[in-house]
Scaffold this active site. Structure first.
Site, PDB file in Angstrom:
ATOM      1  N   THR A   1      66.443   3.630  13.303  1.00 13.82           N
ATOM      2  CA  THR A   1      66.854   2.431  12.561  1.00 13.82           C
ATOM      3  C   THR A   1      66.270   2.451  11.146  1.00 13.82           C
ATOM      4  O   THR A   1      66.710   1.686  10.292  1.00 13.82           O
ATOM      5  CB  THR A   1      66.342   1.148  13.264  1.00 13.82           C
ATOM      6  OG1 THR A   1      64.965   1.337  13.564  1.00 13.82           O
ATOM      7  CG2 THR A   1      67.112   0.856  14.537  1.00 13.82           C
ATOM      8  N   ASP A   2      65.282   3.325  10.901  1.00 19.56           N
ATOM      9  CA  ASP A   2      64.542   3.184   9.631  1.00 19.56           C
ATOM     10  C   ASP A   2      65.307   3.698   8.414  1.00 19.56           C
ATOM     11  O   ASP A   2      64.947   3.374   7.290  1.00 19.56           O
ATOM     12  CB  ASP A   2      63.127   3.785   9.707  1.00 19.56           C
ATOM     13  CG  ASP A   2      63.097   5.294   9.806  1.00 19.56           C
ATOM     14  OD1 ASP A   2      64.124   5.903  10.173  1.00 19.56           O
ATOM     15  OD2 ASP A   2      62.032   5.884   9.511  1.00 19.56           O
TER      16      ASP A   2
ATOM     17  N   GLY B   1      54.246  20.186  17.047  1.00 11.73           N
ATOM     18  CA  GLY B   1      55.680  20.093  17.313  1.00 11.73           C
ATOM     19  C   GLY B   1      56.046  19.061  18.371  1.00 11.73           C
ATOM     20  O   GLY B   1      57.110  19.126  18.968  1.00 11.73           O
ATOM     21  N   ALA B   2      55.151  18.115  18.622  1.00 13.83           N
ATOM     22  CA  ALA B   2      55.402  17.161  19.710  1.00 13.83           C
ATOM     23  C   ALA B   2      56.137  15.919  19.239  1.00 13.83           C
ATOM     24  O   ALA B   2      56.402  15.011  20.016  1.00 13.83           O
ATOM     25  CB  ALA B   2      54.084  16.769  20.364  1.00 13.83           C
TER      26      ALA B   2
ATOM     27  N   LEU C   1      54.983  13.726  17.139  1.00 15.38           N
ATOM     28  CA  LEU C   1      54.059  12.606  16.918  1.00 15.38           C
ATOM     29  C   LEU C   1      53.674  12.547  15.440  1.00 15.38           C
ATOM     30  O   LEU C   1      52.649  11.993  15.072  1.00 15.38           O
ATOM     31  CB  LEU C   1      52.825  12.748  17.817  1.00 15.38           C
ATOM     32  CG  LEU C   1      53.119  12.784  19.320  1.00 15.38           C
ATOM     33  CD1 LEU C   1      51.845  13.021  20.125  1.00 15.38           C
ATOM     34  CD2 LEU C   1      53.787  11.491  19.788  1.00 15.38           C
TER      35      LEU C   1
ATOM     36  N   SER D   1      52.975  15.014  12.981  1.00 16.33           N
ATOM     37  CA  SER D   1      51.900  15.777  12.351  1.00 16.33           C
ATOM     38  C   SER D   1      52.221  16.039  10.871  1.00 16.33           C
ATOM     39  O   SER D   1      51.314  16.100  10.046  1.00 16.33           O
ATOM     40  CB  SER D   1      51.640  17.084  13.093  1.00 16.33           C
ATOM     41  OG  SER D   1      52.826  17.820  13.221  1.00 16.33           O
TER      42      SER D   1
ATOM     43  N   ASP E   1      57.355   6.827   9.586  1.00 22.74           N
ATOM     44  CA  ASP E   1      56.168   7.608   9.956  1.00 22.74           C
ATOM     45  C   ASP E   1      55.084   7.498   8.891  1.00 22.74           C
ATOM     46  O   ASP E   1      53.912   7.251   9.184  1.00 22.74           O
ATOM     47  CB  ASP E   1      56.541   9.083  10.178  1.00 22.74           C
ATOM     48  CG  ASP E   1      57.568   9.248  11.281  1.00 22.74           C
ATOM     49  OD1 ASP E   1      57.800   8.279  12.022  1.00 22.74           O
ATOM     50  OD2 ASP E   1      58.139  10.346  11.389  1.00 22.74           O
TER      51      ASP E   1
ATOM     52  N   TYR F   1      68.906  15.940  12.844  1.00 15.14           N
ATOM     53  CA  TYR F   1      68.459  14.649  12.326  1.00 15.14           C
ATOM     54  C   TYR F   1      69.279  14.295  11.084  1.00 15.14           C
ATOM     55  O   TYR F   1      69.815  13.194  10.956  1.00 15.14           O
ATOM     56  CB  TYR F   1      66.966  14.723  11.987  1.00 15.14           C
ATOM     57  CG  TYR F   1      66.390  13.426  11.476  1.00 15.14           C
ATOM     58  CD1 TYR F   1      65.749  12.545  12.340  1.00 15.14           C
ATOM     59  CD2 TYR F   1      66.491  13.079  10.135  1.00 15.14           C
ATOM     60  CE1 TYR F   1      65.216  11.359  11.875  1.00 15.14           C
ATOM     61  CE2 TYR F   1      65.969  11.896   9.656  1.00 15.14           C
ATOM     62  CZ  TYR F   1      65.332  11.037  10.533  1.00 15.14           C
ATOM     63  OH  TYR F   1      64.816   9.859  10.057  1.00 15.14           O
TER      64      TYR F   1
HETATM   65  C1  GLA Z   1      61.520  10.756  12.681  1.00 15.77           C
HETATM   66  C2  GLA Z   1      61.601  10.303  11.226  1.00 15.77           C
HETATM   67  C3  GLA Z   1      61.515   8.793  11.109  1.00 15.77           C
HETATM   68  C4  GLA Z   1      62.472   8.088  12.064  1.00 15.77           C
HETATM   69  C5  GLA Z   1      62.386   8.678  13.464  1.00 15.77           C
HETATM   70  C6  GLA Z   1      63.462   8.141  14.367  1.00 15.77           C
HETATM   71  O1  GLA Z   1      60.245  10.495  13.190  1.00 15.77           O
HETATM   72  O2  GLA Z   1      60.597  10.899  10.466  1.00 15.77           O
HETATM   73  O3  GLA Z   1      61.733   8.409   9.777  1.00 15.77           O
HETATM   74  O4  GLA Z   1      63.777   8.132  11.576  1.00 15.77           O
HETATM   75  O5  GLA Z   1      62.494  10.087  13.468  1.00 15.77           O
HETATM   76  O6  GLA Z   1      63.308   6.782  14.587  1.00 15.77           O
END
Ligand code: GLA
Length: 389
Positions: free
Chosen positions: A34-35, A123-124, A126, A128, A173, A223
Site C-alpha cells: 500500500t505504501d 535475504g529474509a 526484513l 536489511s 521500510d 516488485y
Molecule cells: C518492500 C518495500 C516496501 C513495501 C513492501 C510491501 O518491503 O521496500 O516499500 O512496498 O515491500 O508492502
C-alpha cells in the site's frame, strides 16, 4: 557482539573505532503493497539489525568492510566518483546514500572507515538493505553534524534504493527504520507521511517471525512490475474520478469505477490496494480496543488478498501461513514485506509457541523439502548512535 566488533575494527583498519551505531530491521504487521499507493502501513522496528563501528580518515576515501560479506574484503569508495557497481554488492546501498547526500549539497569533509555487521537473516525480507541505507545516513549526519532531519535521511535512503540500486520501493521500510520506537508500531499514512505511534500489547501472545528460507530471486523485478500495474490501473481510474492514489478510494467507490480498468489482472491488483488499506485502518482500531482476535482475522484476510489478488506469496509463504492458521495457538498469520519468499509473521499465544513452532516446522519441511526458521520478534528503537568510543 559489540565488544567483539570494536576489537575487529582495529584489527581490520589498524586504528581505534570512534563511534558505534545501530539500525534495525522491520516487520510490517499489516498494510502490504500500500505504501506506493498512498495507503496506510503498520510496521514496527525489530531488535535485529545492522551495527557499525566508524572512524574518521584524513583523506576522502570511504573504506567499507562487512562481516556478513567477508569474502568481498575492504571495499574502497572514492567520495568523488560514486556509481553503481554490481561487484560491490552490499556497498552499493552505502554508495547510493553518499551519492544523494552530496548531490543535495551536504558536504562530507573527509572519508570514513566503516565496519558493518548485521544479524538480520540475509535475504529474509526484513529490510536489511533499508537498514543499511538509514544506518549510512545516520552515521554521516552524526559524524559530520550534517543539518539534515531524520525524515530527510529517510527520503534520501528511499531515493538511493529507487534510483541508485533500481528497486522502486515505497517509503515504509526506511521510515520505520528511522522512526521506530520500542514496543510500538507506527501507523503511517504514506500519502501524507502523517504518523502516530501505537503501543503493541498483545496480552498473552507474541509476534513470531517465520522465515521461509527460500532463496529470493526475481523479487526486485516482480516488485517493480506490481508497482507498474498499480500505476496503470490508477491512470485508468483517473479518467473517471479525481484521485491522487489508489488508496484514496473507499470500497464502494472502487466498486463503482473498477470497470474502467481494462486488464482483469490490474483490476485485482487495484482491489488489493484499496481493500488492504481499509484493513489497516480496521486493524489499528482493533489494536487500540485490545481486540487481538479481530486484529488476527484482518491479518489472515490480508494474506489471502496478497495470495489471490496481488499474487506475491508463492508456495513457500502459503504453506507456512496456512500451517500457522491450522495451529490452535494462532491468533493470526500473514506474509510480511514484499513477498515472493522472505518471511511471514504469526501472532501466537505464549503458552503455545513451542507446539506451534514444532508443528509448523514439521508441516513446512514435509511439503517444501527444507526447514523454516522461527524468531520471536521484539520491537525496538529506530536507527541511532549507541556510543562514542
Ligand atoms: C518492500 C518495500 C516496501 C513495501 C513492501 C510491501 O518491503 O521496500 O516499500 O512496498 O515491500 O508492502
Amino acid at each position: 557482539m559489540k565488544k567483539r566488533l570494536i576489537k575487529e575494527f582495529t584489527d581490520i583498519f589498524e586504528v581505534p573505532g570512534e563511534a558505534l551505531f545501530f539500525s534495525p530491521g522491520r516487520v510490517n504487521l499489516i498494510g502490504e503493497h500500500t505504501d506506493y499507493n498512498g495507503g496506510m502501513v503498520f510496521p514496527c522496528a525489530i531488535t535485529f539489525g545492522t551495527y557499525a563501528v566508524v572512524s574518521k580518515r584524513t583523506d576522502s576515501c570511504m573504506r567499507l568492510f562487512s562481516n556478513n560479506f567477508k569474502e568481498k574484503g575492504i571495499i574502497d569508495v572514492a567520495l568523488q566518483t560514486l556509481h553503481y557497481d554490481k561487484k560491490d554488492d552490499w556497498a552499493n546501498y552505502v554508495k547510493g546514500v553518499l551519492y544523494f547526500l552530496q548531490q543535495e549539497g551536504f558536504e562530507i569533509p573527509c572519508g570514513l572507515n566503516i565496519l558493518i555487521e548485521g544479524n538480520i537473516p540475509n535475504g529474509a525480507g526484513l529490510s536489511s538493505s533499508a537498514s543499511l541505507e538509514v544506518l549510512t545516513g545516520t552515521i554521516l549526519k552524526e559524524t559530520f553534524q550534517l543539518p539534515i532531519s531524520k525524515l530527510d535521511i529517510i527520503k534520501l535512503s528511499q531515493k538511493a534504493e529507487n534510483q541508485f540500486v533500481g528497486m522502486n520501493c515505497g517509503i515504509m521500510d526506511q521510515f520505520i527504520i528511522g522512526m521506530g520506537k520500542k514496543d510500538h508500531a507506527i501507523a503511517l499514512d504514506t500519502g501524507t507521511l502523517e504518523y502516530t505511534y501505537a503501543p503493541v500489547q498483545l496480552k498473552q501472545a507474541s509476534i513470531i517471525i517465520m522465515n521461509t528460507n527460500k532463496q529470493r530471486g526475481l523479487t526486485d523485478s516482480k516488485y517493480n512490475e506490481r508497482r507498474a500495474e498499480c500505476e496503470h490501473a490508477l491512470s485508468q481510474i483517473q479518467t473517471v474520478v479525481k484521485i491522487k492514489n489508489l488508496c484514496d478510494l473507499k470500497e464502494t467507490e472502487f466498486e463503482k469505477v473498477q470497470h474502467v480498468i481494462t486488464s482483469p489482472v490490474e483490476r485485482k491488483r487495484a482491489r488489493h490496494a484499496v481493500l488492504e488499506n481499509i484493513r489497516v485502518k480496521k486493524a489499528i482500531a482493533a489494536l487500540e480496543k485490545n481486540d487481538i482476535e479481530e486484529f488476527g482475522a484482518l491479518m489472515n484476510a490480508s494474506h489471502i488478498s496478497l495470495r489471490d489478488d496481488y499474487e506475491v506469496t508463492g508456495i513457500e509463504l502459503d504453506t507456512l501461513v496456512e500451517s500457522a492458521w491450522n495451529q490452535s495457538g494462532t491468533i493470526g498469520a500473514r506474509m510480511t514485506g514484499a513477498g515472493f519468499g522472505g518471511c511471514a509473521i504469526a501472532i501466537v499465544r505464549n503458552d503455545d509457541i513451542e507446539d506451534f513452532t514444532a508443528a509448523v516446522r514439521r508441516e513446512y519441511t514435509q511439503a517444501i523439502g527444507y526447514e523454516p526458521d522461527f524468531y520471536i520478534a521484539s520491537i525496538g528503537d529506530g536507527a541511532g548512535k549507541l556510543a562514542e568510543l
